[in-house]
Every structure is written in C-alpha cells, then in structure tokens.
Design a protein around this motif. Sequence first.
Motif, PDB file in Angstrom:
ATOM      1  N   HIS A  81       0.792  -1.234   0.000  1.00 46.61           N
ATOM      2  CA  HIS A  81       0.000   0.000   0.000  1.00 46.61           C
ATOM      3  C   HIS A  81       0.821   1.279   0.000  1.00 46.61           C
ATOM      4  O   HIS A  81       0.255   2.357   0.153  1.00 46.61           O
ATOM      5  CB  HIS A  81      -0.975   0.002   1.186  1.00 46.61           C
TER       6      HIS A  81
ATOM      7  N   CYS B 278     -10.713  -2.559   4.930  1.00 44.12           N
ATOM      8  CA  CYS B 278     -10.364  -3.291   3.697  1.00 44.12           C
ATOM      9  C   CYS B 278     -11.491  -3.275   2.670  1.00 44.12           C
ATOM     10  O   CYS B 278     -11.288  -3.029   1.489  1.00 44.12           O
ATOM     11  CB  CYS B 278     -10.041  -4.743   3.984  1.00 44.12           C
TER      12      CYS B 278
ATOM     13  N   CYS C 116     -12.414  -0.500  -0.117  1.00 44.59           N
ATOM     14  CA  CYS C 116     -11.702  -0.402  -1.405  1.00 44.59           C
ATOM     15  C   CYS C 116     -11.645  -1.734  -2.145  1.00 44.59           C
ATOM     16  O   CYS C 116     -11.689  -1.764  -3.370  1.00 44.59           O
ATOM     17  CB  CYS C 116     -10.277   0.078  -1.178  1.00 44.59           C
ATOM     18  N   HIS C 117     -11.510  -2.818  -1.394  1.00 42.78           N
ATOM     19  CA  HIS C 117     -11.415  -4.135  -2.032  1.00 42.78           C
ATOM     20  C   HIS C 117     -12.825  -4.723  -2.139  1.00 42.78           C
ATOM     21  O   HIS C 117     -13.380  -5.211  -1.157  1.00 42.78           O
ATOM     22  CB  HIS C 117     -10.508  -5.061  -1.215  1.00 42.78           C
TER      23      HIS C 117
ATOM     24  N   TYR D  18      -8.203 -10.007  -2.883  1.00 43.67           N
ATOM     25  CA  TYR D  18      -7.712  -8.634  -2.714  1.00 43.67           C
ATOM     26  C   TYR D  18      -7.023  -8.131  -3.968  1.00 43.67           C
ATOM     27  O   TYR D  18      -6.234  -7.200  -3.915  1.00 43.67           O
ATOM     28  CB  TYR D  18      -6.751  -8.569  -1.522  1.00 43.67           C
TER      29      TYR D  18
ATOM     30  N   GLU E  59      -5.635  -6.319  -7.011  1.00 43.73           N
ATOM     31  CA  GLU E  59      -5.634  -4.863  -7.241  1.00 43.73           C
ATOM     32  C   GLU E  59      -6.588  -4.441  -8.354  1.00 43.73           C
ATOM     33  O   GLU E  59      -7.057  -3.311  -8.381  1.00 43.73           O
ATOM     34  CB  GLU E  59      -4.223  -4.339  -7.493  1.00 43.73           C
TER      35      GLU E  59
ATOM     36  N   ASP F 204      -2.087   1.724 -11.749  1.00 38.70           N
ATOM     37  CA  ASP F 204      -0.711   2.124 -11.383  1.00 38.70           C
ATOM     38  C   ASP F 204       0.250   1.927 -12.532  1.00 38.70           C
ATOM     39  O   ASP F 204      -0.177   1.747 -13.653  1.00 38.70           O
ATOM     40  CB  ASP F 204      -0.213   1.391 -10.128  1.00 38.70           C
TER      41      ASP F 204
HETATM   42  C1  HEC Z   1      -7.937   3.073   0.484  1.00 41.29           C
HETATM   43  C2  HEC Z   1      -8.217   1.825  -0.167  1.00 41.29           C
HETATM   44  C3  HEC Z   1      -7.639   0.536   0.398  1.00 41.29           C
HETATM   45  C4  HEC Z   1      -7.862  -0.014   1.648  1.00 41.29           C
HETATM   46  C5  HEC Z   1      -8.691   0.545   2.772  1.00 41.29           C
HETATM   47  C6  HEC Z   1      -7.131  -1.270   1.667  1.00 41.29           C
HETATM   48  N1  HEC Z   1      -6.493  -1.462   0.477  1.00 41.29           N
HETATM   49 FE1  HEC Z   1      -5.418  -3.098  -0.087  1.00 41.29          FE
HETATM   50  N2  HEC Z   1      -4.929  -2.202  -1.837  1.00 41.29           N
HETATM   51  C7  HEC Z   1      -5.406  -0.968  -2.277  1.00 41.29           C
HETATM   52  C8  HEC Z   1      -4.770  -0.622  -3.536  1.00 41.29           C
HETATM   53  C9  HEC Z   1      -4.998   0.638  -4.347  1.00 41.29           C
HETATM   54  C10 HEC Z   1      -3.919  -1.711  -3.869  1.00 41.29           C
HETATM   55  C11 HEC Z   1      -2.996  -1.837  -5.074  1.00 41.29           C
HETATM   56  C12 HEC Z   1      -1.745  -1.029  -4.768  1.00 41.29           C
HETATM   57  C13 HEC Z   1      -0.701  -1.053  -5.846  1.00 41.29           C
HETATM   58  O1  HEC Z   1      -0.790  -1.876  -6.754  1.00 41.29           O
HETATM   59  O2  HEC Z   1       0.251  -0.234  -5.751  1.00 41.29           O
HETATM   60  C14 HEC Z   1      -4.051  -2.686  -2.767  1.00 41.29           C
HETATM   61  C15 HEC Z   1      -3.380  -3.897  -2.718  1.00 41.29           C
HETATM   62  C16 HEC Z   1      -3.612  -4.890  -1.784  1.00 41.29           C
HETATM   63  C17 HEC Z   1      -3.055  -6.213  -1.839  1.00 41.29           C
HETATM   64  C18 HEC Z   1      -2.169  -6.752  -2.968  1.00 41.29           C
HETATM   65  C19 HEC Z   1      -3.068  -7.037  -4.176  1.00 41.29           C
HETATM   66  C20 HEC Z   1      -2.365  -7.328  -5.463  1.00 41.29           C
HETATM   67  O3  HEC Z   1      -3.068  -7.601  -6.477  1.00 41.29           O
HETATM   68  O4  HEC Z   1      -1.131  -7.305  -5.499  1.00 41.29           O
HETATM   69  C21 HEC Z   1      -3.501  -6.891  -0.735  1.00 41.29           C
HETATM   70  C22 HEC Z   1      -3.227  -8.338  -0.366  1.00 41.29           C
HETATM   71  C23 HEC Z   1      -4.332  -5.971   0.015  1.00 41.29           C
HETATM   72  N3  HEC Z   1      -4.390  -4.765  -0.650  1.00 41.29           N
HETATM   73  C24 HEC Z   1      -4.971  -6.271   1.213  1.00 41.29           C
HETATM   74  C25 HEC Z   1      -5.663  -5.330   1.990  1.00 41.29           C
HETATM   75  C26 HEC Z   1      -6.214  -5.611   3.319  1.00 41.29           C
HETATM   76  C27 HEC Z   1      -6.126  -6.937   4.025  1.00 41.29           C
HETATM   77  C28 HEC Z   1      -6.785  -4.447   3.756  1.00 41.29           C
HETATM   78  C29 HEC Z   1      -7.411  -4.159   5.096  1.00 41.29           C
HETATM   79  C30 HEC Z   1      -6.631  -4.500   6.287  1.00 41.29           C
HETATM   80  C31 HEC Z   1      -6.625  -3.457   2.688  1.00 41.29           C
HETATM   81  N4  HEC Z   1      -5.935  -4.020   1.657  1.00 41.29           N
HETATM   82  C32 HEC Z   1      -7.099  -2.143   2.745  1.00 41.29           C
HETATM   83  C33 HEC Z   1      -6.314  -0.177  -1.609  1.00 41.29           C
HETATM   84  C34 HEC Z   1      -6.780  -0.387  -0.322  1.00 41.29           C
END
Ligand code: HEC
Length: 182
Positions: free
Chosen positions: A135, A155, A158-159, A167, A169, A182
């Motif tokens: 992140h 989580c 956004c997901h 999860y 992207e 990105d």
């Molecule tokens: C504000 C929005 C947001 C929240 C809230 C968020 N994420 Fe994400 N997450 C993203 C984004 C955007 C990416 C992709 C980032 C990148 O590729 O640089 C990502 C990427 C990921 C990935 C890797 C996915 C990939 O395809 O590589 C994981 C695993 C993940 N998040 C888990 C979580 C978990 C578990 C939580 C809660 C504890 C969470 N995220 C909360 C926005 C969010």
Amino acid sequence: MKKTMLTLTLLGIALGGAPWVLADDKGERNFLGYGRDVDPALSATYKEECGSCHFAYQPGLLPEQSWKGIMTGLNDHFGDNAELEQPVLDQISQYLTANAADRTKTGRSPGIAKSLAAKDAPLRITETAYFRRKHDEVPLRMVKDNPKVGSFSQCQACHTKADTGSYDENQVRIPGFGRWDD
Ligand code: HEC
Ligand code: HEC
C-alpha cells in the motif's frame, strides 16, 4: 424463471468462485485472473462477534502470536471494549490461531508471515511489512483524508471482493476515486 436462476448461478461461479485453473505464489486464480488471496472467514461465530464494528478480517492475514495478543487484550481493543464470554472467546481464539498466516500454506498467508521477524506479533494487519509494501503507493487523500474510507483498516471499502478473500488490485474501487491504475 428457473433458467434465469441457473444462468445467474453459473455466472456467479464463473466470476467469483471455482473452478480454479491457475495457481501461483499469490494464490489460486480463476480463468479471469481473479482468485483467492486468503482463505475466506467461514466461522459464523467469528463473523458475528468480530465483524460487527469492522470487517471480519480473515485469520490468514496475521500470524498466530498476533491473534493471541488480540484475543487476550479485548478489554482494551484499540480503545474499545470488545470482551467476550469465555466459551465464545475460546472458540474464536481456537479458530483464529488454527487458521493463522503462519499455519496456512496457500495464497498470501505465507508471505505475510514471512514479512515479520520471528517474535514480531503486531496487533494490526496494517502494520505488517507485507501490508505496508502493498500500500505504499496509495496516497493519504484516498484513505485517511477520504471520509468514505477513513483508514486502511476498512479493507472492504476499497477491495470490492474482500469478503471472499480476494484482494486483487484489479478489483479495487476507491470510493470517490474509482479504479486503481498504477
Ligand atoms: C484506500 C483503499 C484501500 C484499503 C482501505 C485497503 N487497500 Fe489493499 N490495496 C489498495 C490498492 C490501491 C492496492 C494496489 C496497490 C498497488 O498496486 O500499488 C491494494 C493492494 C492490496 C493487496 C495486494 C493485491 C495485489 O493484487 O497485489 C492486498 C493483499 C491488500 N491490498 C490487502 C488489503 C487488506 C487486508 C486491507 C485491510 C486491512 C486493505 N488491503 C485495505 C487499496 C486499499
Ligand atoms: C466494539 C467494536 C469492536 C469489536 C466488537 C471488535 N473490534 Fe476489532 N477493532 C475495533 C476498532 C475501533 C479498531 C481500530 C480500527 C481503526 O484503527 O480504524 C479495531 C481494529 C482491529 C484490528 C486491526 C485492524 C488493522 O488496522 O490492521 C484487528 C485485527 C481486529 N480489530 C480484530 C478484532 C477481533 C478478532 C475481534 C473479535 C474478537 C474484534 N476485532 C472485535 C473495534 C472492534
């Protein structure tokens, strides 16, 4: 009517569920490339008790020691009281530790466990090195300064498939900002 239901069911399977045809270090992927990054939370008791204030985080997102730390400090849980009756507490602790990141061999769980030093047991998923690495390009204006999100702990904000353990992207939609490119 019946036909519509069948079509919808098949469509649902095609988009979200089995069959898994690809597997890589990220987990299992279906033919659209989406898959399961962590095993979904299946315990109804856990989802009920630990999913009322926030998203019911999958057990495979933290190692065993972290879950133990969380479950022994519920009287002061991030400023809230989340105490449980003993039998329910034991049941949930058992469920979380048995399915913890360091006890799971599939998906992202082993990577999450490996991102932590041996005795390191953070109480937050969002504090693991793995989470931070994934992140670090997401700007605060989309998270903390975004009233529709508030914090990285949300989580599911956004997901869009977080509850299924996916999860990816490509399935991210940030409220007020949309798709993640990105
Ligand atoms: C504000 C929005 C947001 C929240 C809230 C968020 N994420 Fe994400 N997450 C993203 C984004 C955007 C990416 C992709 C980032 C990148 O590729 O640089 C990502 C990427 C990921 C990935 C890797 C996915 C990939 O395809 O590589 C994981 C695993 C993940 N998040 C888990 C979580 C978990 C578990 C939580 C809660 C504890 C969470 N995220 C909360 C926005 C969010
Ligand atoms: C009374 C409300 C409440 C209940 C019930 C509750 N929590 Fe929480 N939990 C919180 C709050 C508040 C936070 C901090 C959220 C934030 O910083 O945005 C939190 C954060 C967490 C985090 C860290 C998320 C992160 O930032 O990575 C975990 C893990 C967690 N809770 C697990 C549990 C478990 C396990 C249970 C059930 C035993 C539970 N929670 C029940 C209120 C609650």
